[in-house]
Enzyme design. Structure first.
Site, short mmCIF file in Angstrom:
data_model
loop_
_atom_site.label_atom_id
_atom_site.label_comp_id
_atom_site.label_asym_id
_atom_site.label_seq_id
_atom_site.Cartn_x
_atom_site.Cartn_y
_atom_site.Cartn_z
N GLU A 24 50.54 61.03 23.69
CA GLU A 24 49.33 59.57 24.35
C GLU A 24 49.93 59.31 26.20
O GLU A 24 52.06 59.22 25.67
CB GLU A 24 49.07 58.27 24.03
CG GLU A 24 48.90 57.32 24.47
CD GLU A 24 48.94 56.22 24.44
OE1 GLU A 24 47.92 55.29 23.34
OE2 GLU A 24 49.63 54.58 25.06
N THR A 55 45.30 56.76 28.34
CA THR A 55 44.87 55.34 28.17
C THR A 55 44.32 54.71 29.40
O THR A 55 43.97 55.14 30.49
CB THR A 55 46.31 53.52 28.30
OG1 THR A 55 47.10 54.29 29.35
CG2 THR A 55 47.60 54.43 26.73
N HIS A 166 45.28 43.26 12.78
CA HIS A 166 45.00 42.74 14.43
C HIS A 166 45.52 41.22 15.00
O HIS A 166 44.69 39.87 14.13
CB HIS A 166 43.59 43.12 14.90
CG HIS A 166 43.61 42.74 16.02
ND1 HIS A 166 43.46 41.72 16.82
CD2 HIS A 166 44.14 44.10 17.01
CE1 HIS A 166 42.76 42.16 17.94
NE2 HIS A 166 43.70 43.52 18.68
N ASP A 175 40.15 43.69 8.54
CA ASP A 175 40.90 44.99 9.91
C ASP A 175 39.42 46.00 9.43
O ASP A 175 39.32 46.68 9.70
CB ASP A 175 41.55 45.13 9.96
CG ASP A 175 42.53 43.96 10.61
OD1 ASP A 175 42.13 42.99 11.86
OD2 ASP A 175 44.00 44.02 10.81
N LYS A 182 33.26 50.63 12.61
CA LYS A 182 33.05 51.62 13.06
C LYS A 182 32.91 53.03 12.92
O LYS A 182 31.72 53.17 13.90
CB LYS A 182 34.57 51.26 14.13
CG LYS A 182 34.73 50.35 14.09
CD LYS A 182 35.84 50.10 15.44
CE LYS A 182 37.04 49.26 14.99
NZ LYS A 182 38.53 49.34 15.95
N GLN A 193 47.44 52.13 15.57
CA GLN A 193 48.31 51.31 16.92
C GLN A 193 49.70 51.43 15.58
O GLN A 193 50.14 51.91 15.13
CB GLN A 193 48.32 49.17 16.15
CG GLN A 193 49.18 48.68 16.44
CD GLN A 193 49.12 48.90 17.82
OE1 GLN A 193 49.80 49.12 19.15
NE2 GLN A 193 48.42 47.78 18.44
P1 FAD Z 1 38.17 45.53 18.16
O1 FAD Z 1 37.60 46.56 17.25
O2 FAD Z 1 36.54 45.20 18.75
O3 FAD Z 1 38.44 44.75 17.50
C1 FAD Z 1 39.16 43.72 18.75
C2 FAD Z 1 38.91 42.45 17.92
O4 FAD Z 1 37.73 41.32 17.55
C3 FAD Z 1 40.08 42.51 16.31
O5 FAD Z 1 40.97 41.37 15.65
C4 FAD Z 1 38.35 42.13 15.61
O6 FAD Z 1 39.43 42.14 13.61
C5 FAD Z 1 38.02 41.48 15.92
N1 FAD Z 1 36.04 42.64 15.58
C6 FAD Z 1 35.81 43.35 15.52
N2 FAD Z 1 34.34 43.61 15.10
C7 FAD Z 1 34.31 42.81 15.13
C8 FAD Z 1 32.60 42.38 14.88
N3 FAD Z 1 32.00 42.44 14.88
N4 FAD Z 1 32.76 40.56 13.98
C9 FAD Z 1 34.13 39.55 14.13
N5 FAD Z 1 34.97 40.28 14.77
C10 FAD Z 1 35.46 41.50 15.03
N6 FAD Z 1 44.52 48.95 25.17
C11 FAD Z 1 43.76 49.13 26.03
O7 FAD Z 1 43.07 47.87 27.38
N7 FAD Z 1 44.03 50.54 26.92
C12 FAD Z 1 44.31 51.67 26.20
O8 FAD Z 1 43.88 52.89 26.77
C13 FAD Z 1 44.70 51.26 24.85
N8 FAD Z 1 44.90 51.84 23.91
C14 FAD Z 1 45.37 52.09 22.26
C15 FAD Z 1 45.01 53.20 21.59
C16 FAD Z 1 45.42 52.99 20.25
C17 FAD Z 1 46.15 54.58 19.54
C18 FAD Z 1 45.15 51.34 19.92
C19 FAD Z 1 45.88 51.11 18.19
C20 FAD Z 1 45.28 50.59 20.42
C21 FAD Z 1 44.79 51.05 22.31
N9 FAD Z 1 44.75 49.34 22.78
C22 FAD Z 1 45.06 49.73 24.06
C23 FAD Z 1 45.14 47.95 22.52
C24 FAD Z 1 43.55 47.99 21.89
O9 FAD Z 1 42.81 47.43 23.39
C25 FAD Z 1 43.23 45.97 21.71
O10 FAD Z 1 44.58 46.51 19.90
C26 FAD Z 1 42.66 45.29 21.15
O11 FAD Z 1 42.87 43.41 21.86
C27 FAD Z 1 41.89 45.79 20.10
O12 FAD Z 1 41.03 47.13 20.42
P2 FAD Z 1 40.41 47.53 18.82
O13 FAD Z 1 39.69 48.42 19.69
O14 FAD Z 1 40.54 47.73 18.06
O15 FAD Z 1 38.90 46.42 19.56
#
Ligand code: FAD
Length: 317
Positions: A24, A55, A166, A175, A182, A193
């Site tokens: 990354e 990122t 999370h 989660d 997804k 993470q």
């Molecule tokens: P989601 O999968 O949308 O989940 C977010 C929250 O919403 C979670 O608590 C989940 O339980 C909840 N949720 C999801 N779908 C639903 C649903 N349908 N109903 C109810 N609740 C739901 N951040 C950045 O800003 N830029 C980056 O480049 C970046 N890169 C990353 C790379 C990796 C490998 C990882 C692990 C994280 C990265 N992040 C980045 C951080 C990430 O954006 C955060 O962890 C963010 O808080 C959650 O992202 P997500 O895509 O998992 O969200």
């Protein structure tokens, strides 16, 4: 207990199957940072990774520099970029334009993320996407519209997965439901993470497989050589670093000793993840190659037989 998944039973998944390697990077914020990043990129390129991820700021705060870096990776290196894309606070129209732009410059892999919610949260525009799952749906729609341009090929869509709960999620089970959703929306693989205990990755893999998640879940591993960075990452991710490791690092006799301890702990963690069934290792580099390569040199990864361009390693003693 559920029967083993098709993936677990697949005959090609023998212990000799090559293990994926990726890094990354983040877009540089200053010309000086860009210069040092390009030294890092050239060093990482010698290890022939499968892809490097770039990122993307939440709400697209660094869209220009992210796309510029991806574009240069495409045109000036042999590396294959995986573009992170966040959807929080953005409308489908805005995001579809960015996805189109990425596809136009040749990107074929996108990590679909929600992004961290901004602290001074402005109200989101009407119709803004809420979850990473919505972004996967959107990527698939844009892909479908450009099917002819892609020779009917697919864009690889990755997502985030969480070895520990999370911070906004009610439970680890929730989660897993989100990860499964997804996958149903079209995610091809997941990257985790950061985590600091081997059983956290093994536990995630176990829970995910039991629930029917079959996509590869690649552990994201950071070189654990800096107390400051571990604390910062702990705050950002809500994942507490190992107290034992923090004590060891804090009581090290000097920087070299700290690096030696941190590299060994990282290698142990990555090896434990591989033993648990990890199909690859994704190294969080923080735009520095030295410690990432120290870790890599000490991992005995079965890699595809590509031209070896990396000189013999000088291991940290
Ligand atoms: P989601 O999968 O949308 O989940 C977010 C929250 O919403 C979670 O608590 C989940 O339980 C909840 N949720 C999801 N779908 C639903 C649903 N349908 N109903 C109810 N609740 C739901 N951040 C950045 O800003 N830029 C980056 O480049 C970046 N890169 C990353 C790379 C990796 C490998 C990882 C692990 C994280 C990265 N992040 C980045 C951080 C990430 O954006 C955060 O962890 C963010 O808080 C959650 O992202 P997500 O895509 O998992 O969200």
């Amino acid at each position: 207990m559920s029967p083993p998944s098709v993936i677990e039973q697949h005959p090609s998944l023998t212990p000799t199957t090559p293990v994926a390697l990726s890094y990354e990077l983040f877009p540089p914020r200053t010309p000086r940072a860009a210069e040092s990043l390009w030294t890092t990129i050239k060093e990482l390129e010698t290890t022939s990774p499968d892809y490097v991820s770039v990122t993307y700021g939440a709400s697209g705060s660094n869209k220009g520099t992210a796309i510029e870096l991806i574009s240069r990776l495409q045109s000036e290196t042999t590396l294959r970029p995986l573009a992170h894309l966040t959807c929080v606070g953005n409308t489908p129209h805005e995001l579809a334009l960015v996805i189109g732009e990425l596809l136009d410059i040749g990107v074929r892999g996108i990590l679909a993320l929600r992004g961290d919610k901004p602290k001074d949260a402005q109200p989101s525009p009407a119709g803004a996407l809420r979850y990473a799952q919505d972004l996967i749906d959107l990527i698939r729609r844009v892909e479908q519209r450009r099917s002819a341009l892609l020779c009917a090929g697919k864009v690889a869509v990755g997502v985030a997965a969480y070895p520990s709960r999370h911070p906004e999620s009610p439970s680890e089970e929730h989660d897993i439901e989100v990860l499964l959703a997804k996958q149903r929306s079209g995610a091809d693989f997941a990257i985790t993470q950061v985590f600091f205990h081997a059983d956290q990755y093994a536990g995630l893999l176990h829970r995910a497989r039991r629930a029917g998640v079959t996509i590869p879940i690649i552990p994201g591993v950071m070189p654990m050589t800096s107390v400051r960075r571990l604390n910062r990452l702990g705050e950002l991710s809500g994942v507490a670093p190992s107290a034992h490791l923090m004590d060891q690092l804090a009581s090290a006799s000097g920087e070299a000793e700290q690096v030696r301890i941190g590299i060994q702990a990282t290698v142990d963690l990555a090896n434990a993840a591989l033993d648990a069934g990890a199909p690859g290792i994704h190294l969080y580099t923080f735009n520095e190659h030295r410690h990432a390569l120290d870790v890599l040199d000490r991992l005995d990864l079965p890699r595809p037989n590509r031209a070896a361009v990396r000189p013999a390693p000088e291991l940290v003693s």
